[in-house]
Design a protein around this motif. Structure first.
Motif, short mmCIF file in Angstrom:
data_model
loop_
_atom_site.label_atom_id
_atom_site.label_comp_id
_atom_site.label_asym_id
_atom_site.label_seq_id
_atom_site.Cartn_x
_atom_site.Cartn_y
_atom_site.Cartn_z
N UNK A 1 0.72 -1.24 -0.23
CA UNK A 1 0.23 0.00 0.13
C UNK A 1 0.96 1.17 -0.04
N UNK A 2 0.72 1.84 -1.14
CA UNK A 2 1.63 3.15 -1.18
C UNK A 2 1.14 4.44 -0.52
N UNK A 3 -0.14 4.29 -0.36
CA UNK A 3 -0.75 5.32 0.43
C UNK A 3 -0.45 5.35 1.96
N UNK A 4 -0.32 4.15 2.66
CA UNK A 4 0.13 3.87 3.97
C UNK A 4 1.46 4.21 4.24
N UNK A 5 2.21 3.75 3.11
CA UNK A 5 3.94 4.10 3.15
C UNK A 5 4.22 5.81 3.24
N UNK A 6 3.52 6.49 2.37
CA UNK A 6 3.63 7.83 2.32
C UNK A 6 3.23 8.51 3.70
N UNK A 7 2.05 7.89 4.18
CA UNK A 7 1.47 8.37 5.39
C UNK A 7 2.55 8.23 6.47
N UNK A 8 3.21 7.09 6.65
CA UNK A 8 4.26 6.93 7.59
C UNK A 8 5.38 7.60 7.43
N UNK A 9 5.83 8.09 6.23
CA UNK A 9 6.84 8.88 5.87
C UNK A 9 6.42 10.36 6.52
N UNK A 10 5.29 10.89 6.15
CA UNK A 10 4.86 11.99 6.50
C UNK A 10 4.69 12.30 8.01
N UNK A 11 4.54 11.26 8.54
CA UNK A 11 4.48 11.41 10.05
C UNK A 11 5.90 11.38 10.59
N UNK A 12 6.66 10.49 9.95
CA UNK A 12 8.27 10.42 10.69
C UNK A 12 9.28 11.43 10.21
N UNK A 13 9.11 11.71 9.11
CA UNK A 13 10.11 12.62 8.44
C UNK A 13 9.93 14.15 8.26
N UNK A 14 10.69 14.93 8.20
CA UNK A 14 10.62 16.37 7.97
C UNK A 14 9.63 16.57 6.89
#
Length: 165
Positions: free
Chosen positions: A24-37
């Protein structure tokens, strides 16, 4: 280095998720958005969209090559098709024919691809394969997928990045 790794990972995951839909690419993007600057998130969203284009182009090219070898995508007489054995098969055939018609049209094709890339309806995986069979222009296909997926990933990532930072 960590930011670069995040962006490269997003690119790779974009390719993987576009070929194997269980990732799931949307889930991955969401996790990156929460963790990264936020700046890294923006780059990761762009990389994920580029990776998705790369993967969908692979499906597109494979479908185009396979359709040429098998003679699929050419107009067939209704008499040459096997009779439908159920309403579901008839609906699938009619939907597939309609999708091929839309994707074969120079104006409706890119709009159909864009809608699939943004909203997921019809599913982009199916649209990528059908666009190859319909002989859609590969440049228009790639641009529509990129713009659509960029918009979709941004809609997922920006609210999460804003809330997390």
């Amino acid at each position: 280095m960590n930011d670069l790794l995040t962006v490269i990972s997003a690119l790779g995951f974009g390719v993987l998720s576009s070929i194997i839909p269980i990732f799931n690419s949307e889930l991955y993007v969401g996790v990156v958005a929460a963790a990264a600057q936020p700046s890294t998130t923006v780059l990761a969203v762009i990389a994920m969209a580029l990776g998705t284009v790369a993967g969908k182009v692979v499906l597109f090219v494979l479908a185009r090559g396979g359709s040429q070898k098998l003679g699929v995508g050419k107009a067939q007489s209704r008499d040459s098709l096997p009779p439908p054995t159920s309403r579901i098969r008839l609906w699938i055939r009619q939907t597939g024919d309609l999708l091929l018609t839309w994707l074969g049209d120079p104006r409706l094709g890119p709009l159909t691809i864009l809608a699939a890339a943004i909203f997921g309806i019809p599913p982009l995986f199916i649209v990528a394969v059908m666009a190859g069979v319909a002989r859609q222009n590969i440049v228009l296909f790639s641009v529509a997928v990129f713009v659509g997926r960029l918009a979709r990933f941004a809609m997922v990532a920006l609210p999460i990045a804003y809330a997390a930072h």
